[in-house]
Design a protein around this motif. Structure first.
Motif, PDB file in Angstrom:
ATOM      1  N   ASN A  48       0.807  -1.215   0.000  1.00  5.43           N
ATOM      2  CA  ASN A  48       0.000   0.000   0.000  1.00  5.43           C
ATOM      3  C   ASN A  48       0.838   1.262   0.000  1.00  5.43           C
ATOM      4  O   ASN A  48       1.973   1.284   0.425  1.00  5.43           O
ATOM      5  N   GLY A  49       0.182   2.311  -0.451  1.00  2.41           N
ATOM      6  CA  GLY A  49       0.807   3.631  -0.497  1.00  2.41           C
ATOM      7  C   GLY A  49       0.566   4.393   0.789  1.00  2.41           C
ATOM      8  O   GLY A  49       0.973   3.973   1.856  1.00  2.41           O
ATOM      9  N   GLU A  50      -0.145   5.501   0.698  1.00  2.00           N
ATOM     10  CA  GLU A  50      -0.332   6.409   1.819  1.00  2.00           C
ATOM     11  C   GLU A  50      -1.332   5.895   2.846  1.00  2.00           C
ATOM     12  O   GLU A  50      -2.488   5.687   2.539  1.00  2.00           O
ATOM     13  N   VAL A  51      -0.878   5.686   4.055  1.00  2.00           N
ATOM     14  CA  VAL A  51      -1.724   5.317   5.185  1.00  2.00           C
ATOM     15  C   VAL A  51      -1.071   5.900   6.418  1.00  2.00           C
ATOM     16  O   VAL A  51       0.145   5.882   6.561  1.00  2.00           O
ATOM     17  N   SER A  52      -1.873   6.421   7.297  1.00  2.00           N
ATOM     18  CA  SER A  52      -1.341   6.960   8.545  1.00  2.00           C
ATOM     19  C   SER A  52      -2.027   6.248   9.694  1.00  2.00           C
ATOM     20  O   SER A  52      -3.247   6.179   9.749  1.00  2.00           O
ATOM     21  N   ALA A  53      -1.231   5.704  10.593  1.00  4.81           N
ATOM     22  CA  ALA A  53      -1.785   4.939  11.711  1.00  4.81           C
ATOM     23  C   ALA A  53      -1.353   5.583  13.019  1.00  4.81           C
ATOM     24  O   ALA A  53      -0.187   5.576  13.361  1.00  4.81           O
ATOM     25  N   GLN A  54      -2.328   6.132  13.741  1.00  4.99           N
ATOM     26  CA  GLN A  54      -2.011   6.743  15.023  1.00  4.99           C
ATOM     27  C   GLN A  54      -1.821   5.687  16.101  1.00  4.99           C
ATOM     28  O   GLN A  54      -1.062   5.881  17.026  1.00  4.99           O
ATOM     29  N   SER A  55      -2.518   4.577  15.959  1.00  2.00           N
ATOM     30  CA  SER A  55      -2.380   3.465  16.891  1.00  2.00           C
ATOM     31  C   SER A  55      -2.028   2.216  16.077  1.00  2.00           C
ATOM     32  O   SER A  55      -2.919   1.514  15.599  1.00  2.00           O
ATOM     33  N   PRO A  56      -0.724   1.930  15.905  1.00  2.00           N
ATOM     34  CA  PRO A  56      -0.302   0.853  15.010  1.00  2.00           C
ATOM     35  C   PRO A  56      -0.904  -0.511  15.352  1.00  2.00           C
ATOM     36  O   PRO A  56      -1.338  -1.235  14.468  1.00  2.00           O
ATOM     37  N   ARG A  57      -0.970  -0.861  16.626  1.00  2.00           N
ATOM     38  CA  ARG A  57      -1.497  -2.173  17.013  1.00  2.00           C
ATOM     39  C   ARG A  57      -2.982  -2.277  16.635  1.00  2.00           C
ATOM     40  O   ARG A  57      -3.421  -3.257  16.039  1.00  2.00           O
ATOM     41  N   ALA A  58      -3.745  -1.249  16.984  1.00  2.00           N
ATOM     42  CA  ALA A  58      -5.171  -1.242  16.659  1.00  2.00           C
ATOM     43  C   ALA A  58      -5.379  -1.252  15.146  1.00  2.00           C
ATOM     44  O   ALA A  58      -6.294  -1.909  14.638  1.00  2.00           O
TER      45      ALA A  58
END
Length: 181
Positions: A48-58
């Motif tokens: 995948n390209g652009e993804v932002s994860a504030q809570s990586p585990r969740a």
């Protein structure tokens, strides 16, 4: 997805693999489906390209659960083909089966997936054996994609020291992988 986000997600995936499997297994009721979904999530992360994860585990758990849901739907609710009469669908299905049988399967089989998962767990354990600085350098270059020059700047070390630490880390990993399990 920025390289930093990818690094964080990879690190959470590697360090929390068994916890992630347990969490997803509780929701799905099947360890095998949980592992399959988590493996597919990791593959999607790499593609995948652009993804932002504030809570990586969740984020990883949600992604795996969504994949498991999609898989279940595909298995239990075959897609309707708009504009094709019901009697023609069986012919198309048979033609599709023949094409599928003759196609090259690029997806790994269950055995290869199991071996890859086992290797991933083993690599994580082997990396834990490395001295802290050596492991950090190895992760910076192999997981984050930093160049040796960038790692030298980051760790405030000579390029030759970075190259030597990387060489020792690789030799250790290769030697340990060659050993019998």
């Amino acid at each position: 997805m920025s390289e930093n986000d990818k690094y964080v997600l990879r690190k959470v995936f590697l360090n929390s693999y068994s916890d992630l499997v347990k969490t997803i297994t509780k929701r799905l009721g099947s360890r095998e489906r949980a592992e399959d979904a988590l493996h597919d999530a990791y593959i999607r992360l790499e593609r995948n390209g652009e993804v932002s994860a504030q809570s990586p585990r969740a984020y990883l758990v949600r992604m795996a659960l969504n994949i498991a849901t999609d898989t279940w739907r595909a298995e239990n609710h075959p897609k309707r083909i708009p504009g094709v009469p019901q009697e023609s669908r069986s012919i198309l299905t048979a033609m599709g089966r023949d094409a599928a049988l003759n196609a090259i399967d690029e997806n790994p089989d269950a055995e290869r997936v199991a071996v890859a998962r086992s290797d991933l767990r083993r690599l994580n354990a082997i990396l834990a054996e490395l001295p802290a600085r050596r492991r950090a350098i190895f992760e910076a270059i192999w997981l984050e994609g930093a160049t040796p020059e960038q790692a030298a700047d980051r760790f405030d070390l000579a390029l030759r020291t970075i190259q030597q630490e990387l060489k020792l880390a690789r030799e250790h990993c290769f030697a340990r992988f060659r050993e019998k399990s």
